[in-house]
Design a protein around this motif. Structure first.
Motif, PDB file in Angstrom:
ATOM      1  N   ILE A   1      -6.622  -1.448  -4.191  1.00 10.83           N
ATOM      2  CA  ILE A   1      -6.070  -2.430  -3.254  1.00 10.83           C
ATOM      3  C   ILE A   1      -5.187  -1.733  -2.235  1.00 10.83           C
ATOM      4  N   TYR A   2      -5.386  -2.097  -0.977  1.00 13.01           N
ATOM      5  CA  TYR A   2      -4.483  -1.654   0.083  1.00 13.01           C
ATOM      6  C   TYR A   2      -3.617  -2.842   0.458  1.00 13.01           C
ATOM      7  N   LEU A   3      -2.304  -2.675   0.370  1.00 19.59           N
ATOM      8  CA  LEU A   3      -1.376  -3.759   0.662  1.00 19.59           C
ATOM      9  C   LEU A   3      -0.800  -3.574   2.060  1.00 19.59           C
ATOM     10  N   ALA A   4      -1.147  -4.501   2.955  1.00 21.83           N
ATOM     11  CA  ALA A   4      -0.617  -4.497   4.322  1.00 21.83           C
ATOM     12  C   ALA A   4       0.583  -5.426   4.366  1.00 21.83           C
ATOM     13  N   SER A   5       1.733  -4.854   4.670  1.00 24.93           N
ATOM     14  CA  SER A   5       2.938  -5.670   4.633  1.00 24.93           C
ATOM     15  C   SER A   5       4.081  -4.953   5.306  1.00 24.93           C
ATOM     16  N   GLY A   6       5.089  -5.726   5.645  1.00 21.15           N
ATOM     17  CA  GLY A   6       6.354  -5.150   6.062  1.00 21.15           C
ATOM     18  C   GLY A   6       7.177  -4.852   4.817  1.00 21.15           C
TER      19      GLY A   6
END
Length: 556
Positions: free
Chosen positions: A403-408
């Motif tokens: 999983i790649y987590l895109a987030s601030g």
């Protein structure tokens, strides 16, 4: 001759309604004595109810409002509390959504979830409808020379990365439609994103100008001889305050005459100032700008491609396929949603401070009531990392899924990220995939960091959106553009999720069945055609893409 009035006047000459027949005194006395005899033996609540009903019966019009009063009272009563029937009485329980119960559900399901070996290769079998996708990109660029320009249009784009992207594409469409020259858009500095980046810091400016050369002339600055008329001060140029979602005819009828007169106009702000429904010539220019002309600047593009390669290397057990998740659990997002989790007084104080810092006075106006439970039931609360993990495990993705987590910056990340990492130990973020030195050019620029996330999400096998907004909407359309018309995107029903997460008695098999149904629904909605008021940035078919069965592949 006077017209007749159907309504009675207030004068004395209006006919009076016939008098009601007099009741028999004997009947009244007999009824009264009988009633008073019964009345004396009744309790006070019974007598009060009898009097109230008597008044309502005599005022028959009031009866029309009784159902409305009843349902209003019940809604008010049930909205604040619920009751469960138990032996010997009634037990009071909290209303649905008023308590964050996901940790309790996770503790209950964890053993059965980890023991479930029935999952097939979910990441390779998740999309069934994608195989039937039969669309391909077909955006034709103009050839030949352009007519003389009617003047210069200067726009100021506000918002974050993808709201600015909306401004750019709409500005290209408006400039082309009005036969005007577009000045490279200026980006506003926002108090939330706090990114001073310019156009050329985010996008490849030379490529942008070159790609649009035969459709819309683009320049970096307004010529000096024109700026002399305004003392070289942009604020002296006439600024159009255009309402949101204005039709293209407004630009033709109102903006164009001023443009022809002044030769340069300014539009600020310019985020959503053009309606989604527009003539095909306007839509083609939007497609050209979004899918062809806008390419990230080389540093961002290179870093994004590097992280994509690293994700594929770490997903070798799944054929190089990985999931990307857009998680909106930053402090400002939680504060704006007015939702509550289980953080106690510390969380409450953090959210109050964040709201005042980002939106001074917006949430403390007189009469403003925050309803976290209602927001959760309505699907408006950001999903926590734990809830995202539960949902994905229920959808069939096991611990071996990358999983790649895109987030601030995740709010209270040490605490809230722990359960998600337990469920998916192969999870990665850009900070985990890249070294601190590699991220130095992007670290303090929110839009550049978001552009890197955008690139890695764009090329994932599965994209999961958890909160909505411009970022997932643009990715939804861009992925359709890349994947033959299918978005390959999971869009969960957050209202249903709120009910499942709020039910600590639900079993693993039942929970999993609901999640698989939600996954299948996202698959079936992967291929959708644009309707008149849909965004072309989310629905590129058919304006930006052609059906492969058609012999005519000309674009809109």
């Amino acid at each position: 001759m006077h017209a007749k009035n159907r309504l009675p006047s207030t004068g004395n000459n209006s006919p009076s309604p016939p008098a009601s027949p007099h009741r028999s005194p004997r009947f009244r006395r007999g009824r009264s004595s009988k009633t008073s005899g019964r009345f004396a033996h009744r309790s006070f609540p019974q007598r009060f109810t009898w009097i109230l009903l008597s008044v309502l019966v005599r005022r028959q019009g009031v009866l029309l409002f009784v159902p409305l009063l009843y349902f209003s009272a019940m809604r008010f009563y049930m909205g604040s509390a619920q009751f469960d029937a138990v032996s010997g009485g009634i037990k009071h329980s909290m209303a649905i959504g008023s308590v964050y119960r996901s940790p309790e559900l996770y503790a209950k399901l964890r053993h059965d979830m980890d023991a479930d070996n029935s999952t097939a290769d979910a990441i390779s079998t998740v999309w069934k409808h994608a195989k039937g996708a039969e669309w391909k990109p077909c955006i034709n660029k103009s050839s030949g020379s352009l007519p003389d320009s009617n003047g210069y249009i200067y726009v100021e784009a506000n918002g974050g990365l993808n709201q600015q992207r909306t401004s750019i594409c709409n500005a290209v469409a408006v400039a082309g439609y009005l036969n005007a020259t577009l000045v490279i858009p200026n980006f506003h500095f926002h108090s939330i994103w706090r990114d001073p980046s310019k156009f050329s810091d985010i996008y490849d400016e030379d490529f942008f100008v070159k790609t649009l050369a035969n459709d819309v002339p683009v320049v970096n600055t307004i010529p000096g001889y024109l700026m002399e008329r305004f003392d070289h001060n942009m604020s002296n140029i006439y600024n159009f305050r255009i309402k949101a979602w204005a039709p293209i005819r407004y630009y033709r009828d109102t903006v164009l005459p001023r443009l022809l007169e002044e030769k340069v106009i300014r539009i600020s702000p310019f985020a959503n100032r053009l309606a989604f429904d527009a003539p095909l010539v306007v839509q083609r220019l939007r497609c050209l700008a979004n899918y062809k002309a806008l390419r990230f600047a080389n540093p961002i593009f290179a870093m994004g491609e590097t992280l994509v390669s690293r994700m594929k290397e770490q997903s070798v057990n799944n054929g190089g396929k990985y999931i990307s998740v857009h998680l909106r659990f930053e402090e400002d997002m939680i504060a704006f949603s007015c939702c509550e989790y289980d953080g106690g007084r510390k969380e409450l104080e953090d959210m109050i401070a964040a709201r005042e810092r980002g939106w001074k006075g917006k949430f403390t106006k007189p009469g403003r009531i925050l309803q976290p439970g209602v927001n959760r039931v309505n699907g408006k609360c950001p999903l926590t990392p734990l809830e995202v993990g539960l949902m994905l495990r229920g959808m069939g993705f096991d611990r071996s899924t990358s999983i790649y987590l895109a987030s601030g910056q995740i709010y209270n990340s040490e605490r809230y990220m722990a359960p998600l990492l337990e469920m998916f130990p192969l999870l990665q973020t850009k900070e985990m995939l890249a070294s601190a030195e590699e991220l130095v050019p992007f670290k303090n620029y929110s839009s550049r960091m978001a552009a890197i996330d955008y690139t890695v999400c764009l090329h994932s096998e599965v994209f999961v959106t958890t909160q909505g907004g411009n970022f997932p909407h643009f990715l939804l359309g861009h992925r359709r553009y890349l994947f033959n018309g299918h978005a390959k995107t999971i869009r969960p029903d957050k209202r249903k999720l709120a009910l499942y997460f709020d039910n600590p008695n639900i079993g693993w098999k039942t929970f999993k069945r609901h999640m698989l149904g939600m996954r299948a629904h996202s698959d079936s909605k992967g291929i959708e055609l644009k309707r008149p008021n849909d965004s072309i940035y989310s629905f590129p078919c058919p304006n930006c893409m052609c059906h492969t069965n058609k012999t005519d592949d000309s674009t809109a």
